[in-house]
Design a protein around this motif. Structure first.
Motif, short mmCIF file in Angstrom:
data_model
loop_
_atom_site.label_atom_id
_atom_site.label_comp_id
_atom_site.label_asym_id
_atom_site.label_seq_id
_atom_site.Cartn_x
_atom_site.Cartn_y
_atom_site.Cartn_z
N GLY A 38 38.46 52.12 36.79
CA GLY A 38 39.73 51.79 37.42
C GLY A 38 40.15 52.85 38.42
O GLY A 38 40.60 52.55 39.53
N VAL A 65 39.02 46.06 38.05
CA VAL A 65 39.57 45.66 36.75
C VAL A 65 38.88 44.39 36.26
O VAL A 65 38.54 44.26 35.08
CB VAL A 65 41.09 45.46 36.84
CG1 VAL A 65 41.65 44.88 35.53
CG2 VAL A 65 41.78 46.79 37.15
N THR A 133 40.33 46.80 29.38
CA THR A 133 40.81 46.16 30.60
C THR A 133 42.18 46.70 30.98
O THR A 133 42.45 46.96 32.16
CB THR A 133 40.87 44.63 30.40
OG1 THR A 133 39.57 44.14 30.02
CG2 THR A 133 41.32 43.95 31.68
N ALA A 136 41.78 50.20 32.44
CA ALA A 136 41.25 50.12 33.80
C ALA A 136 42.34 49.72 34.78
O ALA A 136 42.43 50.26 35.90
CB ALA A 136 40.10 49.12 33.85
N ALA A 137 43.19 48.79 34.37
CA ALA A 137 44.29 48.35 35.24
C ALA A 137 45.28 49.49 35.50
O ALA A 137 45.73 49.70 36.63
CB ALA A 137 45.01 47.16 34.61
N ALA A 140 43.72 51.91 37.91
CA ALA A 140 43.70 51.37 39.26
C ALA A 140 45.07 51.47 39.92
O ALA A 140 45.18 51.80 41.11
CB ALA A 140 43.22 49.92 39.24
#
Length: 331
Positions: A38, A65, A133, A136-137, A140
């Motif tokens: 991310g 993502v 997930t 990672a978001a 990011a």
């Protein structure tokens, strides 16, 4: 380190590592790959004007993502090596198509391949896949904020982003330069993954990543140069990385090395790809060592063998249909 290149490298180093360092120091080392991928949003759009960078980083972050989510779901579902290789090849082709269409620039579609290929082989449960997930978001978003922070101070009133609509439509409409390039990348990555699997290599996803890396360019001569530089840089990098692994550094020291390696890689990648690989290779090895107690020699030798095989497969794919034109969209 002054100038646009130094500023870009510092921005990438900061944006890419904030969440990674936080989750590892908090004791959640299993989330390190998701945080790293991310955060790698920050290494894109190095010199783009802020309006272009805002949209490009948002698109890249969303794509990374999605790749982490795909890889995590595949891992939780227990897919085998062959279906994983097919998935990674499809992602490689789509990433190449889209990044070429919008002229995303370095590192092209490579990090998307890295993200899905790595997370697809890490054993996780369904709940862990969801957490990965989410991390990672978060990474990011943080990377996007770091990348756009300068807009508050260096805003230019007449800057605006050009439309992607026509370029995207042209990329998928025959005759298209982008479609054959994307197909070549996908087939090269698939061949590398299947060959690595049937040869029982230790980390076959590194083979697919290496193939994708040398195929990001569109000019055969450039692909040849990248292949040679990637192999030579990796050869030196595995020696350095092996020494760092053998030193059995504490986790904070490993994180410090990762941060410095990314900074050095960003400072050198545009000028000398082989030198950049000298820094990126230990970074990758150290990240891998955060997940499991490393066998320094085994991990380093796997990295070298997988990289050489993947780079040669990528070069072979480039020779099948040499591209025309010249592109700097290399990793």
């Amino acid at each position: 380190m002054a100038g646009p290149a130094g500023t870009s490298a510092l921005r990438a180093m900061t944006g890419a590592n904030i969440v990674l360092v936080a989750v590892v120091l908090a004791g959640h080392t299993a989330l390190a790959p998701a945080a790293a991928f991310g955060g790698m949003t920050a290494v894109h759009a190095r010199f783009a004007p802020y309006p272009v960078r805002a949209r490009l980083l948002a698109a890249v972050g969303a794509g990374l993502v999605l790749c982490v989510a795909l890889g995590s779901v595949v891992a939780a579902a227990g897919w085998g090596p062959v279906p994983v290789a097919v998935l990674v090849a499809v992602v490689a082709a789509v990433a190449k198509l889209l990044t070429d269409a919008v002229a995303a620039g370095p590192p092209g579609g490579l990090i998307f391949v890295f993200a899905v290929a790595t997370t697809a082989v890490l054993p996780v449960s369904w709940s862990q896949a969801a957490v990965q997930t989410g991390v990672a978001a978060l990474a990011a978003v943080v990377a996007w904020c770091v990348g756009m922070a300068g807009w508050l101070f260096f805003r230019k009133p007449h800057e605006k982003a050009p439309s992607w609509r026509e370029s995207l439509l042209a990329a998928v409409r025959l005759p298209s330069h982008e479609l054959p390039r994307a197909a070549k990348v996908g087939l090269g990555v698939l061949a590398a993954g299947l060959l690595a699997h049937f040869l029982h290599l230790g980390h076959p996803y590194w083979t697919m990543i290496a193939a994708a890396a040398v195929l990001q360019s569109t000019h055969l001569n450039h692909t040849v140069h990248r292949t040679v530089q990637r192999v030579l840089g990796t050869l030196v990098g595995v020696v350095l990385g092996g020494l760092l692994l053998a030193a059995d550094l504490p986790t904070p020291a490993k994180l410090a090395c990762i941060v410095v390696a990314l900074l050095c890689g960003e400072l050198t990648v545009i000028r000398n790809y082989a030198l950049a690989m000298v820094f990126i290779t230990p970074l990758t090895l150290l990240l891998s060592s955060l997940l499991t107690p490393p066998d320094a020699f085994g991990l380093a030798s796997d990295r070298l063998l997988d990289t050489v095989l993947g780079a040669l497969v990528g070069l072979a794919a480039a020779l099948v249909r040499p591209g025309r034109g010249y592109s700097l969209a290399a990793a």
